[in-house]
Design an enzyme around this catalytic site. Structure first.
Site, PDB file in Angstrom:
ATOM      1  N   SER A 154       0.794  -1.227   0.000  1.00 40.28           N
ATOM      2  CA  SER A 154       0.000   0.000   0.000  1.00 40.28           C
ATOM      3  C   SER A 154       0.827   1.278   0.000  1.00 40.28           C
ATOM      4  O   SER A 154       0.367   2.311  -0.460  1.00 40.28           O
ATOM      5  CB  SER A 154      -0.951  -0.002   1.191  1.00 40.28           C
ATOM      6  OG  SER A 154      -0.224  -0.105   2.394  1.00 40.28           O
ATOM      7  N   HIS A 162      -5.309  -3.985  -2.190  1.00 38.11           N
ATOM      8  CA  HIS A 162      -5.134  -2.915  -3.181  1.00 38.11           C
ATOM      9  C   HIS A 162      -5.135  -3.437  -4.612  1.00 38.11           C
ATOM     10  O   HIS A 162      -5.031  -2.650  -5.550  1.00 38.11           O
ATOM     11  CB  HIS A 162      -3.835  -2.148  -2.915  1.00 38.11           C
ATOM     12  CG  HIS A 162      -3.898  -1.334  -1.661  1.00 38.11           C
ATOM     13  ND1 HIS A 162      -4.348  -0.039  -1.649  1.00 38.11           N
ATOM     14  CD2 HIS A 162      -3.598  -1.650  -0.375  1.00 38.11           C
ATOM     15  CE1 HIS A 162      -4.300   0.426  -0.401  1.00 38.11           C
ATOM     16  NE2 HIS A 162      -3.857  -0.539   0.384  1.00 38.11           N
ATOM     17  N   LYS A 198     -11.888  -0.412  -0.812  1.00 38.15           N
ATOM     18  CA  LYS A 198     -11.093   0.294  -1.809  1.00 38.15           C
ATOM     19  C   LYS A 198     -11.795   0.240  -3.173  1.00 38.15           C
ATOM     20  O   LYS A 198     -12.646   1.079  -3.442  1.00 38.15           O
ATOM     21  CB  LYS A 198      -9.675  -0.253  -1.810  1.00 38.15           C
ATOM     22  CG  LYS A 198      -9.080  -0.124  -0.382  1.00 38.15           C
ATOM     23  CD  LYS A 198      -7.672  -0.570  -0.258  1.00 38.15           C
ATOM     24  CE  LYS A 198      -7.262  -0.790   1.187  1.00 38.15           C
ATOM     25  NZ  LYS A 198      -7.338   0.393   2.047  1.00 38.15           N
TER      26      LYS A 198
HETATM   27  C1  PLP Z   1      -2.872  -4.479   2.716  1.00 39.98           C
HETATM   28  C2  PLP Z   1      -4.064  -4.044   3.491  1.00 39.98           C
HETATM   29  N1  PLP Z   1      -4.775  -4.942   4.179  1.00 39.98           N
HETATM   30  C3  PLP Z   1      -5.863  -4.590   4.892  1.00 39.98           C
HETATM   31  C4  PLP Z   1      -6.291  -3.282   4.934  1.00 39.98           C
HETATM   32  C5  PLP Z   1      -7.456  -2.918   5.810  1.00 39.98           C
HETATM   33  O1  PLP Z   1      -8.606  -2.760   5.096  1.00 39.98           O
HETATM   34  P1  PLP Z   1      -9.876  -2.024   5.703  1.00 39.98           P
HETATM   35  O2  PLP Z   1      -9.713  -0.590   5.430  1.00 39.98           O
HETATM   36  O3  PLP Z   1     -11.015  -2.628   5.000  1.00 39.98           O
HETATM   37  O4  PLP Z   1      -9.923  -2.314   7.176  1.00 39.98           O
HETATM   38  C6  PLP Z   1      -5.613  -2.325   4.190  1.00 39.98           C
HETATM   39  C7  PLP Z   1      -6.112  -0.942   4.109  1.00 39.98           C
HETATM   40  O5  PLP Z   1      -5.872  -0.063   4.824  1.00 39.98           O
HETATM   41  C8  PLP Z   1      -4.457  -2.687   3.473  1.00 39.98           C
HETATM   42  O6  PLP Z   1      -3.736  -1.776   2.826  1.00 39.98           O
END
Ligand code: PLP
Lengths: 402, 83
Positions: free
Chosen positions: A183, A211, A242
């Site tokens: 990310s 992502h 996302k």
């Molecule tokens: C790699 C990764 N996993 C999990 C998440 C968490 O997702 P969520 O925003 O749905 O809690 C994110 C986002 O922030 C992320 O970048």
């Protein structure tokens, strides 16, 4: 107890001294997937993760409204205690079908999907192998469970192989955890090489496509689809927050005997399930993602346009072109000043500071959306160029010479 | 050379590589207070050591490592186990 926060607070004070609080931006109004009003001024949103721009998709909105009218605003409890609504089960089946998996389990956020899945899958005596640049939710999921946790160097199959060799004579299952697109820098995992390592060691492999879902692969199934290795991925984790434009998370897999995950994953059991509106909009967003593969092409072109424009202006960029474009900053102060001046120029980006960033280095992180027009991207590039020149990060005149 | 000496030599080497050998290294040297390793540099340092000694330091053990002596203790245990 509060003493612990003193250092954090003084850190935050330094960050906010240069202007606004980058971690407390409050928009007056959201106008679309790409624009908002901040302090009475229109700003371009360049850090949304709203990859396909589906937050304002009319069909998604309509189904969310209809579901609220029909089923109310919330489930007021977890599925274990308060029961499953029809939409939850249908969404799981739809998602499983989209991903080509036998089963999918929906969580209330992506964070909780990692928390629940990792802590439940790897138990006492097992081993979790995490990429050093893993998202906080992966680290936290590992911490919540009882497995032994080992980090390997970011995107380094040889370091992973070495560690699995050292663990080879230890009992217990080994679960490797990777991300499709990381990310912060927008770089992808070397998935084919990682799969080779996984096979050699007889380990399990989980890929968090947070992502990359809807972004990579001919059908948008993520990096595993793009690299042609889906059969070797045992667990796919992802988020609805996302590309699908709402909130929620999931874990999908083919193994039939993992139904017990529902009563083993605490982050599934002990939190309320998604409300009908979200279940409906996400279900509709999956339809939209499937029906409009062109969104992925536009997204790719937008990422390339931003990347190329910034490179032409003289910026040294993090990774290869992807929907995430990150600009490494020489130091914290410059990063904070850059972020503030960009916002003054009407462009909102994400300020990312250590330790949440690779190597703890400060970054300005952008993510593009299929909903951005070429003009909007060019406006952003111009704002970046002017700010970069003013702060002495790029030479003046370079952009004009292109 | 004893395990402990070998491990100490690699610790010093890894710190040097990171430009963090800022004070004389003894078993009492504190990673946080004397070497001012923040969480990111500490991770780099640990990974370097793991490579140099071809071993693994599990994450759950890291919280207890405050001094070079603690680290030597963990490493002499883990290298003898791996060997
Ligand atoms: C790699 C990764 N996993 C999990 C998440 C968490 O997702 P969520 O925003 O749905 O809690 C994110 C986002 O922030 C992320 O970048």
């Amino acid at each position: 107890m509060l003493a612990r926060f003193r250092a954090l607070r003084s850190d935050l004070a330094t960050v906010t001294a240069a202007g606004r609080d980058p971690f407390g931006v409050a928009f007056d109004a959201i106008l679309s997937a790409t624009e908002a009003i901040l302090d009475g001024k229109r700003v371009l949103l360049l850090g949304t993760n709203n990859y396909l721009g589906l937050t304002f998709d009319q069909d998604c909105i309509d189904s969310a409204v209809a579901a609220t009218m029909a089923q109310g605003t919330g489930t007021t409890g977890s599925r274990i205690a308060n029961g499953t609504y029809g939409g939850h089960a249908a969404l799981e089946q739809r998602l499983a079908r989209f991903l080509g998996r036998r089963h999918a389990m929906v969580f209330t956020t992506g964070y909780q999907a990692n928390l629940g899945t990792l802590s439940a899958l790897a138990g006492r005596g097992d081993h979790l192998l995490l990429d050093a640049d893993s998202h906080a939710s992966i680290y936290d999921g590992a911490k919540l469970g009882n497995a032994q946790v080992t980090r390997f160097r970011h995107n380094d199959p040889d370091d992973l192989r070495r560690r699995l060799r050292l663990l080879a004579d230890q009992p217990g299952e080994k679960l490797i955890v990777l991300e499709g697109i990381y990310s912060m820098l927008g770089d992808t995992a070397p998935l084919r090489e990682m799969v080779e390592v996984k096979r050699e060691a007889g380990a399990w492999l989980l890929v968090d496509e947070a992502h990359s879902l809807g972004v990579l692969g001919a059908h948008g199934r993520g990096l595993a689809e793009a690299e042609g290795v889906e059969a070797d991925i045992d667990f796919v984790v992802g988020t609805f927050s996302k590309s699908l434009g709402a909130i929620g998370g999931f874990c999908a897999f083919d193994l039939d005997d993992f139904g017990a995950l529902r009563v083993a994953a605490r982050a599934y059991m002990f939190t309320a399930s998604l409300p009908p509106s979200i279940v409906a909009s996400v279900s509709q967003a999956i339809e939209a993602m499937e029906a409009q593969p062109q969104l992925r092409n536009i997204l790719r072109r937008n990422g390339q346009r931003l990347h190329a424009g910034l490179a032409a202006a003289g910026f040294a960029l993090g990774a290869m072109p992807s929907p995430i474009v990150s600009l490494p900053m020489p130091d914290r102060e410059t990063a904070i000043r850059f972020w503030n001046q960009l916002l003054d120029a009407g462009v909102y980006t994400n300020l990312a500071l250590g330790p949440a960033t690779p190597g703890g280095k400060p970054l300005l992180r952008m993510s593009v959306s299929a909903a951005l027009t070429p003009d909007q991207i060019d406006t952003a590039i111009a704002a970046f160029t002017q700010t970069g020149q003013r702060l002495g990060l790029i030479a003046a005149g370079m952009a004009a010479a292109e | 050379m004893s395990d402990e000496q070998l491990v100490l030599r690699e610790i010093t080497g890894a710190l040097e590589e990171l430009g963090k050998r800022t004070v004389p290294i003894t078993l009492e040297t504190s990673l946080l207070h004397d070497l001012s390793l923040d969480s990111v540099t500490a991770l780099d340092f640990i990974m370097q050591l793991e490579t140099r000694l071809d071993t693994i330091i599990p994450m759950d053990g890291m919280a207890e490592i405050e001094t070079i002596g603690d680290l030597v203790g963990v490493l002499t245990r883990s290298t003898s186990k791996a060997a």
